[in-house]
Design an enzyme around this catalytic site. Structure first.
Site, PDB file in Angstrom:
ATOM      1  N   ASP A 106      -5.999  -8.491   1.638  1.00  0.00           N
ATOM      2  CA  ASP A 106      -6.667  -9.758   1.963  1.00  0.00           C
ATOM      3  C   ASP A 106      -8.107  -9.861   1.482  1.00  0.00           C
ATOM      4  O   ASP A 106      -8.703 -10.938   1.548  1.00  0.00           O
ATOM      5  CB  ASP A 106      -6.672  -9.906   3.485  1.00  0.00           C
ATOM      6  CG  ASP A 106      -7.167  -8.625   4.103  1.00  0.00           C
ATOM      7  OD1 ASP A 106      -8.391  -8.410   4.140  1.00  0.00           O
ATOM      8  OD2 ASP A 106      -6.325  -7.792   4.502  1.00  0.00           O
ATOM      9  N   HIS A 119      -2.398  -1.237  -2.175  1.00  0.00           N
ATOM     10  CA  HIS A 119      -1.276  -2.182  -2.307  1.00  0.00           C
ATOM     11  C   HIS A 119      -1.677  -3.451  -3.051  1.00  0.00           C
ATOM     12  O   HIS A 119      -0.990  -4.470  -2.947  1.00  0.00           O
ATOM     13  CB  HIS A 119      -0.680  -2.509  -0.928  1.00  0.00           C
ATOM     14  CG  HIS A 119       0.035  -1.341  -0.307  1.00  0.00           C
ATOM     15  ND1 HIS A 119       0.415  -1.284   1.018  1.00  0.00           N
ATOM     16  CD2 HIS A 119       0.453  -0.158  -0.851  1.00  0.00           C
ATOM     17  CE1 HIS A 119       1.025  -0.133   1.261  1.00  0.00           C
ATOM     18  NE2 HIS A 119       1.058   0.568   0.143  1.00  0.00           N
TER      19      HIS A 119
HETATM   20  C1  BJW Z   1      -3.181  -2.779  15.920  1.00  0.00           C
HETATM   21  C2  BJW Z   1      -3.630  -4.022  16.377  1.00  0.00           C
HETATM   22  C3  BJW Z   1      -4.993  -4.113  16.728  1.00  0.00           C
HETATM   23  C4  BJW Z   1      -1.537  -4.216  15.925  1.00  0.00           C
HETATM   24  N1  BJW Z   1      -5.782  -3.026  16.604  1.00  0.00           N
HETATM   25  N2  BJW Z   1      -3.989  -1.734  15.813  1.00  0.00           N
HETATM   26  C5  BJW Z   1      13.904   4.726   0.236  1.00  0.00           C
HETATM   27  C6  BJW Z   1      14.195   3.740  -0.722  1.00  0.00           C
HETATM   28  C7  BJW Z   1      13.169   3.149  -1.503  1.00  0.00           C
HETATM   29  C8  BJW Z   1      11.847   3.530  -1.329  1.00  0.00           C
HETATM   30  C9  BJW Z   1      11.590   4.505  -0.366  1.00  0.00           C
HETATM   31  C10 BJW Z   1      12.591   5.094   0.387  1.00  0.00           C
HETATM   32  N3  BJW Z   1      12.019   6.003   1.218  1.00  0.00           N
HETATM   33  C11 BJW Z   1      10.679   6.000   1.008  1.00  0.00           C
HETATM   34  C12 BJW Z   1      10.405   5.097   0.045  1.00  0.00           C
HETATM   35  C13 BJW Z   1       9.068   4.753  -0.464  1.00  0.00           C
HETATM   36  C14 BJW Z   1       8.598   3.431   0.132  1.00  0.00           C
HETATM   37  C15 BJW Z   1       8.485   3.563   1.658  1.00  0.00           C
HETATM   38  O1  BJW Z   1       7.534   4.115   2.169  1.00  0.00           O
HETATM   39  N4  BJW Z   1       9.457   3.078   2.402  1.00  0.00           N
HETATM   40  C16 BJW Z   1       9.453   3.279   3.858  1.00  0.00           C
HETATM   41  C17 BJW Z   1       9.494   1.937   4.572  1.00  0.00           C
HETATM   42  C18 BJW Z   1      10.634   4.168   4.180  1.00  0.00           C
HETATM   43  N5  BJW Z   1       7.320   3.185  -0.465  1.00  0.00           N
HETATM   44  C19 BJW Z   1       7.242   2.544  -1.605  1.00  0.00           C
HETATM   45  O2  BJW Z   1       8.210   2.050  -2.164  1.00  0.00           O
HETATM   46  C20 BJW Z   1       5.878   2.500  -2.259  1.00  0.00           C
HETATM   47  N6  BJW Z   1       6.029   2.904  -3.614  1.00  0.00           N
HETATM   48  C21 BJW Z   1       6.385   4.168  -3.910  1.00  0.00           C
HETATM   49  O3  BJW Z   1       6.516   5.017  -3.069  1.00  0.00           O
HETATM   50  O4  BJW Z   1       6.598   4.378  -5.253  1.00  0.00           O
HETATM   51  C22 BJW Z   1       7.284   5.594  -5.608  1.00  0.00           C
HETATM   52  C23 BJW Z   1       8.747   5.455  -5.214  1.00  0.00           C
HETATM   53  C24 BJW Z   1       9.495   4.431  -5.746  1.00  0.00           C
HETATM   54  C25 BJW Z   1      10.858   4.313  -5.401  1.00  0.00           C
HETATM   55  C26 BJW Z   1      11.433   5.208  -4.501  1.00  0.00           C
HETATM   56  C27 BJW Z   1      10.649   6.216  -3.937  1.00  0.00           C
HETATM   57  C28 BJW Z   1       9.289   6.334  -4.303  1.00  0.00           C
HETATM   58  C29 BJW Z   1       5.320   1.094  -2.229  1.00  0.00           C
HETATM   59  C30 BJW Z   1       5.027   0.618  -0.855  1.00  0.00           C
HETATM   60  C31 BJW Z   1       4.527  -0.805  -0.911  1.00  0.00           C
HETATM   61  C32 BJW Z   1       4.381  -1.447   0.485  1.00  0.00           C
HETATM   62  N7  BJW Z   1       4.141  -2.823   0.318  1.00  0.00           N
HETATM   63  C33 BJW Z   1       3.792  -3.668   1.473  1.00  0.00           C
HETATM   64  C34 BJW Z   1       3.613  -5.110   0.988  1.00  0.00           C
HETATM   65  C35 BJW Z   1       2.299  -5.246   0.241  1.00  0.00           C
HETATM   66  C36 BJW Z   1       2.046  -6.647  -0.223  1.00  0.00           C
HETATM   67  C37 BJW Z   1       1.755  -7.600   0.908  1.00  0.00           C
HETATM   68  O5  BJW Z   1       0.852  -7.388   1.743  1.00  0.00           O
HETATM   69  O6  BJW Z   1       2.445  -8.612   0.955  1.00  0.00           O
HETATM   70  O7  BJW Z   1       2.604  -3.193   2.082  1.00  0.00           O
HETATM   71  S1  BJW Z   1       4.996  -3.533   2.784  1.00  0.00           S
HETATM   72  C38 BJW Z   1       3.824  -3.624   4.103  1.00  0.00           C
HETATM   73  O8  BJW Z   1       3.766  -2.346   4.809  1.00  0.00           O
HETATM   74  C39 BJW Z   1       2.463  -3.781   3.409  1.00  0.00           C
HETATM   75  C40 BJW Z   1       1.581  -2.952   4.276  1.00  0.00           C
HETATM   76  O9  BJW Z   1       0.401  -2.604   3.567  1.00  0.00           O
HETATM   77  C41 BJW Z   1       2.471  -1.762   4.583  1.00  0.00           C
HETATM   78  C42 BJW Z   1       2.042  -0.976   5.799  1.00  0.00           C
HETATM   79  O10 BJW Z   1       2.065  -1.765   6.924  1.00  0.00           O
HETATM   80  P1  BJW Z   1       0.923  -1.577   8.021  1.00  0.00           P
HETATM   81  O11 BJW Z   1      -0.387  -1.968   7.463  1.00  0.00           O
HETATM   82  O12 BJW Z   1       1.026  -0.229   8.608  1.00  0.00           O
HETATM   83  O13 BJW Z   1       1.310  -2.740   9.058  1.00  0.00           O
HETATM   84  P2  BJW Z   1       2.391  -2.699  10.237  1.00  0.00           P
HETATM   85  O14 BJW Z   1       2.661  -4.096  10.617  1.00  0.00           O
HETATM   86  O15 BJW Z   1       3.548  -1.834   9.884  1.00  0.00           O
HETATM   87  O16 BJW Z   1       1.643  -1.943  11.421  1.00  0.00           O
HETATM   88  C43 BJW Z   1       0.550  -2.539  12.089  1.00  0.00           C
HETATM   89  C44 BJW Z   1       0.009  -1.517  13.076  1.00  0.00           C
HETATM   90  O17 BJW Z   1      -1.139  -2.067  13.661  1.00  0.00           O
HETATM   91  C45 BJW Z   1       0.975  -1.169  14.198  1.00  0.00           C
HETATM   92  O18 BJW Z   1       0.970   0.241  14.391  1.00  0.00           O
HETATM   93  C46 BJW Z   1       0.372  -1.866  15.440  1.00  0.00           C
HETATM   94  O19 BJW Z   1       0.593  -1.128  16.643  1.00  0.00           O
HETATM   95  C47 BJW Z   1      -1.085  -1.871  15.076  1.00  0.00           C
HETATM   96  N8  BJW Z   1      -1.898  -2.956  15.667  1.00  0.00           N
HETATM   97  N9  BJW Z   1      -2.631  -4.928  16.424  1.00  0.00           N
HETATM   98  C48 BJW Z   1      -5.280  -1.893  16.181  1.00  0.00           C
HETATM   99  N10 BJW Z   1      -5.543  -5.306  17.228  1.00  0.00           N
END
Ligand code: BJW
Ligand code: ZN
Length: 307
Positions: free
Chosen positions: A107, A124
């Site tokens: 953002d 990201h």
């Molecule tokens: C508070 C609060 C307050 C609330 N105060 N706290 C099997 C198949 C295919 C791929 C994979 C696989 N296994 C693993 C992978 C790799 C995959 C992955 O990790 N998957 C998992 C889900 C299993 N990763 C990838 O694919 C990455 N690339 C990669 O690894 O390349 C090599 C590779 C390729 C192919 C296969 C294997 C390896 C890329 C990851 C890209 C993630 N993209 C997104 C979208 C970005 C664009 C957009 O914003 O639109 O990124 S997804 C989404 O999740 C976004 C976020 O940055 C990311 C993380 O989320 P985040 O920030 O943690 O948010 P939330 O909502 O999950 O959590 C919020 C937290 O805040 C919570 O804990 C609340 O409690 C807390 N909270 N209010 C403090 N006031």
């Protein structure tokens, strides 16, 4: 609430730490009014945000995904950095500590809060970068804040309001995969969003192919230059402390930085509304939990301790 011992212990460690990393996620955005991905907030027009932020969703319906990202861009431009962003920005300007932030957020709010740019790693990508989808074209439009991006993407405000007033219960949200079958099961609250053809979406000025948001979706590689810069920091000396802020820690490779720092002897401080009870009870060595809004906790925890 937090374990009272945590703040004092953390501040002692923070004061003594010379090299610090912050890993940031969507929870830091909550008090700026932006939604997280997982949990009840992660919905847009009945769609699960995590389903929309994928290459499959864009391949199936680029118009739908562009409308989602237009909304995200619009929300981000309207939002203001909060006290948590400002506290990290201040730490980035410290002359006595080496510090970098690894943010998963797209953002731009940390930059707008005044975070030193060379210490801010947006792994990201950014909502304000656009990339050409053609394999043979390398055109990238950096820092484009046009709102809307094309006339067709100018969703009328009344429409936005009618949509947000009919948010569904989580169990009723649609998966974007439903679009693959060309039939979207009607939901009681669902109003079809406008269908857009490719010609109405952002097109590459160099080759006229479809442009896409410059963010990293699942299965895509993270920007190598950014990963290299982070590696340079991690390999140039031990990290004393990692701040894990508002992230569910479910996404690789971002989540791996926490284990890496811990395995090399660094301390861990978690700022989240939802923290494992064992952490809150102080059962994990050199791991502290600050349960609640990260935007409220960060200025307190990172403040100079009172003499
Ligand atoms: C508070 C609060 C307050 C609330 N105060 N706290 C099997 C198949 C295919 C791929 C994979 C696989 N296994 C693993 C992978 C790799 C995959 C992955 O990790 N998957 C998992 C889900 C299993 N990763 C990838 O694919 C990455 N690339 C990669 O690894 O390349 C090599 C590779 C390729 C192919 C296969 C294997 C390896 C890329 C990851 C890209 C993630 N993209 C997104 C979208 C970005 C664009 C957009 O914003 O639109 O990124 S997804 C989404 O999740 C976004 C976020 O940055 C990311 C993380 O989320 P985040 O920030 O943690 O948010 P939330 O909502 O999950 O959590 C919020 C937290 O805040 C919570 O804990 C609340 O409690 C807390 N909270 N209010 C403090 N006031
Ligand atoms: Zn192009």
């Amino acid at each position: 609430m937090t374990n009272p011992a945590h703040l004092a212990e953390f501040q002692e460690c923070f004061g003594a730490s010379k090299r610090i990393v912050a890993l940031v996620g969507a929870g830091l955005l909550a008090s700026s009014g932006l939604p997280t991905f997982r949990g009840t907030q992660g919905l847009w027009k009945n769609f699960n945000m995590i389903d929309l932020a994928t290459p499959d969703a864009f391949y199936i319906d680029p118009g739908l995904v562009w409308q989602f990202y237009l909304w995200r861009r619009h929300q981000a431009l309207q939002a203001q950095p909060n006290a948590g962003h400002l506290a990290l920005a201040e730490l980035s300007r410290s002359t006595s500590k080496e510090f970098v932030t690894i943010t998963q957020n797209v953002d731009g709010l940390l930059g707008r809060a005044g975070h030193e740019r060379e210490k801010l790693h947006e792994i990201h990508g950014s909502l304000f970068d656009l990339r050409c989808t053609s394999f043979t074209c390398t055109y990238v439009d950096h820092g484009n804040e046009d709102d809307p991006l094309t006339p067709a993407l100018d969703v009328p405000e009344e429409y936005e309001k009618s949509q947000s007033s009919s948010l569904p219960k989580e169990s009723e949200s649609l998966s974007v995969m439903d679009l693959g079958q060309n039939v979207v099961a009607p939901s009681p609250q669902f109003t079809a969003i406008q269908e857009l053809s490719v010609s109405e979406l952002p097109l590459c000025p160099a080759c006229q192919s479809l442009m896409r948001p410059g963010v990293v979706w699942f299965g895509e590689l993270l920007p190598l230059r950014v990963l290299d810069e982070i590696d340079d920091f991690l390999e140039s000396g031990p990290v004393d402390l990692i701040l894990v802020i508002g992230t569910s820690g479910t996404v690789y490779p971002a989540n791996a930085y926490v284990d890496l720092v811990r395995s090399r002897g660094g301390a861990v401080a978690i700022f989240n509304t939802d923290i494992e009870p064992a952490v809150m009870r102080g059962e994990l060595e050199r791991t502290w939990g600050f349960q609640g809004d990260a935007a409220e906790w960060l200025p307190v925890a990172l403040a100079e301790p009172k003499k």
